[in-house]
Design an enzyme around this catalytic site. Structure first.
Site, PDB file in Angstrom:
ATOM      1  N   THR A 149     -28.328  16.446  12.921  1.00 59.42           N
ATOM      2  CA  THR A 149     -29.546  16.258  13.713  1.00 59.42           C
ATOM      3  C   THR A 149     -30.196  14.925  13.393  1.00 59.42           C
ATOM      4  O   THR A 149     -30.593  14.174  14.288  1.00 59.42           O
ATOM      5  CB  THR A 149     -30.543  17.396  13.418  1.00 59.42           C
ATOM      6  OG1 THR A 149     -29.912  18.649  13.651  1.00 59.42           O
ATOM      7  CG2 THR A 149     -31.771  17.285  14.290  1.00 59.42           C
ATOM      8  N   THR A 150     -30.315  14.625  12.092  1.00 60.48           N
ATOM      9  CA  THR A 150     -30.968  13.389  11.657  1.00 60.48           C
ATOM     10  C   THR A 150     -30.187  12.163  12.110  1.00 60.48           C
ATOM     11  O   THR A 150     -30.757  11.080  12.275  1.00 60.48           O
ATOM     12  CB  THR A 150     -31.136  13.397  10.131  1.00 60.48           C
ATOM     13  OG1 THR A 150     -31.720  14.638   9.738  1.00 60.48           O
ATOM     14  CG2 THR A 150     -32.007  12.262   9.654  1.00 60.48           C
ATOM     15  N   TYR A 173     -29.597  26.026  23.514  1.00 54.85           N
ATOM     16  CA  TYR A 173     -29.937  26.161  24.939  1.00 54.85           C
ATOM     17  C   TYR A 173     -29.312  27.404  25.558  1.00 54.85           C
ATOM     18  O   TYR A 173     -30.007  28.315  25.957  1.00 54.85           O
ATOM     19  CB  TYR A 173     -29.561  24.903  25.747  1.00 54.85           C
ATOM     20  CG  TYR A 173     -30.031  25.034  27.179  1.00 54.85           C
ATOM     21  CD1 TYR A 173     -31.391  25.001  27.478  1.00 54.85           C
ATOM     22  CD2 TYR A 173     -29.140  25.237  28.232  1.00 54.85           C
ATOM     23  CE1 TYR A 173     -31.845  25.170  28.781  1.00 54.85           C
ATOM     24  CE2 TYR A 173     -29.584  25.404  29.525  1.00 54.85           C
ATOM     25  CZ  TYR A 173     -30.933  25.371  29.799  1.00 54.85           C
ATOM     26  OH  TYR A 173     -31.368  25.553  31.085  1.00 54.85           O
ATOM     27  N   TYR A 200     -24.825  26.245  10.344  1.00 56.97           N
ATOM     28  CA  TYR A 200     -26.144  25.607  10.321  1.00 56.97           C
ATOM     29  C   TYR A 200     -27.085  26.448  11.160  1.00 56.97           C
ATOM     30  O   TYR A 200     -26.940  26.537  12.372  1.00 56.97           O
ATOM     31  CB  TYR A 200     -26.023  24.175  10.854  1.00 56.97           C
ATOM     32  CG  TYR A 200     -27.305  23.375  10.908  1.00 56.97           C
ATOM     33  CD1 TYR A 200     -28.451  23.756  10.219  1.00 56.97           C
ATOM     34  CD2 TYR A 200     -27.352  22.196  11.629  1.00 56.97           C
ATOM     35  CE1 TYR A 200     -29.610  23.001  10.279  1.00 56.97           C
ATOM     36  CE2 TYR A 200     -28.508  21.423  11.691  1.00 56.97           C
ATOM     37  CZ  TYR A 200     -29.630  21.829  11.013  1.00 56.97           C
ATOM     38  OH  TYR A 200     -30.772  21.079  11.071  1.00 56.97           O
ATOM     39  N   ARG A 233     -34.968  24.706  16.450  1.00 58.43           N
ATOM     40  CA  ARG A 233     -34.383  23.729  17.374  1.00 58.43           C
ATOM     41  C   ARG A 233     -33.468  24.380  18.408  1.00 58.43           C
ATOM     42  O   ARG A 233     -33.367  23.896  19.529  1.00 58.43           O
ATOM     43  CB  ARG A 233     -33.587  22.671  16.603  1.00 58.43           C
ATOM     44  CG  ARG A 233     -34.434  21.586  15.980  1.00 58.43           C
ATOM     45  CD  ARG A 233     -33.547  20.489  15.417  1.00 58.43           C
ATOM     46  NE  ARG A 233     -34.320  19.422  14.814  1.00 58.43           N
ATOM     47  CZ  ARG A 233     -34.649  18.280  15.420  1.00 58.43           C
ATOM     48  NH1 ARG A 233     -34.286  18.060  16.674  1.00 58.43           N
ATOM     49  NH2 ARG A 233     -35.331  17.354  14.788  1.00 58.43           N
ATOM     50  N   LYS A 261     -26.206  26.250   5.906  1.00 63.12           N
ATOM     51  CA  LYS A 261     -27.398  25.428   5.758  1.00 63.12           C
ATOM     52  C   LYS A 261     -28.539  26.236   6.355  1.00 63.12           C
ATOM     53  O   LYS A 261     -28.590  26.451   7.568  1.00 63.12           O
ATOM     54  CB  LYS A 261     -27.236  24.084   6.478  1.00 63.12           C
ATOM     55  CG  LYS A 261     -28.496  23.215   6.423  1.00 63.12           C
ATOM     56  CD  LYS A 261     -28.339  21.946   7.249  1.00 63.12           C
ATOM     57  CE  LYS A 261     -29.641  21.154   7.256  1.00 63.12           C
ATOM     58  NZ  LYS A 261     -29.559  19.940   8.115  1.00 63.12           N
ATOM     59  N   ILE A 284     -29.317  19.981   2.010  1.00 63.04           N
ATOM     60  CA  ILE A 284     -28.899  18.968   2.991  1.00 63.04           C
ATOM     61  C   ILE A 284     -30.197  18.372   3.490  1.00 63.04           C
ATOM     62  O   ILE A 284     -30.954  19.025   4.202  1.00 63.04           O
ATOM     63  CB  ILE A 284     -28.025  19.579   4.091  1.00 63.04           C
ATOM     64  CG1 ILE A 284     -26.702  20.066   3.473  1.00 63.04           C
ATOM     65  CG2 ILE A 284     -27.771  18.563   5.205  1.00 63.04           C
ATOM     66  CD1 ILE A 284     -25.781  20.789   4.442  1.00 63.04           C
TER      67      ILE A 284
END
Length: 297
Positions: A46-47, A109, A136, A141, A165, A207
């Protein structure tokens, strides 16, 4: 054997002003992280703005990181997608480059039921049977939550699904999962403000977004805890809280890229729809970086 113990950096993807990936700068960041005790590189998460990369850019960036790190620390590639076939394709490519593990986000989504999550993760894992997978879970999100029983079923029944994660923010859910896991899940914090609580539940590390700007301190926080110095670890965790809040005052990775630019790292702009940080928030971020002892350019 754990994929890594300690602090893995969810590294940003530096870009030129025209939006293209700046690989020279990425190499500099990788060297900076390794020199400052980071225990693993997580590329194209994501980052790393993977959601706005083309498949070609995404894979090129993963391969670049693997090649440049050259086994000095583990490289974990973000290859998740809300399309199972796409995730399989990306995962097979990353595995062929020599990724030490894959970080697979839940479908976003379109989401998935718990039955769908089991099918999704199992299909990806079976396509790359020799490569460890870290699930994850970040429902804020994705709108999709891996329930404890689902995570445990996957870890127990699929040999290369080894970790998670955990970024739900729900410590009760994480504790429930670990009580059911009986040691079959490698747990990593996905929230910089909950590193020590998650380590206390059996976590192996974090993480981290914070590691982009404070790699040595984040590494030290985890290692102090794992070595029994809980007081020393807590001092770092608590000192970092105001900076962590500033790093998440807008949508990640907006603030962390701003922070790196304030530090003179020249990581460039964000890709739309992400926008540059608000001036008031950036001023507060600069203040908290200095308060933490980080020099600004």
């Amino acid at each position: 054997m754990a994929i890594f113990k300690g602090a893995g950096v969810a590294i940003v993807t530096p870009m030129y002003e025209d939006g293209k990936v700046n690989y020279d700068k990425l190499e500099e960041l990788l060297e900076y992280q390794i020199a400052n005790s980071t225990d693993a590189i997580i590329i194209c998460g994501t980052t790393g703005e993977s959601s706005t990369m083309t498949h070609g850019e995404h894979l090129k960036t993963i391969k670049f990181a693997i090649d440049k790190v050259n086994k000095r620390v583990p490289v974990i590639a973000g290859t998740g997608s809300n399309c199972t076939e796409t995730a399989i394709m990306m995962s097979k490519e990353a595995a062929s480059y020599g990724a030490d593990a894959l970080l697979i986000v839940t479908p976003y989504y379109n989401k998935a039921t718990q039955k769908g999550l089991i099918a999704h993760y199992t299909a990806i894992a079976e396509a790359v049977p020799e490569t460890p997978i870290i699930m994850y879970n970040v429902p804020s999100r994705t709108g999709c939550n891996i329930q404890p029983a689902t995570a445990v079923a996957l870890a127990k029944n699929v040999k290369n699904i080894v970790g998670i994660k955990a970024a739900s923010g729900d410590l009760s859910q994480i504790a429930t999962m670990m009580s059911m896991a009986d040691g079959c899940i490698e747990l990593y914090s996905g929230n910089d403000d909950q590193v020590l609580p998650i380590l206390s539940l059996g976590g192996l590390g974090v993480i981290s977004v914070l590691s982009n700007v404070a790699p040595k301190e984040t590494h030290d926080m985890v290692m102090k805890f794992l070595e029994g110095d809980t007081k020393g670890a807590a001092e770092i965790q608590l000192k970092a809280i105001p900076l962590i809040h500033a790093l998440f005052s807008e949508v990640n990775p907006i603030p962390v890229k701003a922070a790196l630019n304030l530090m003179g790292k020249e990581v460039g702009p964000l890709r739309m729809p992400l926008s540059e940080m608000e001036d008031a928030n950036k001023a507060k971020l600069a203040e908290e970086l200095k308060n933490f002892g980080i020099k600004l350019a």
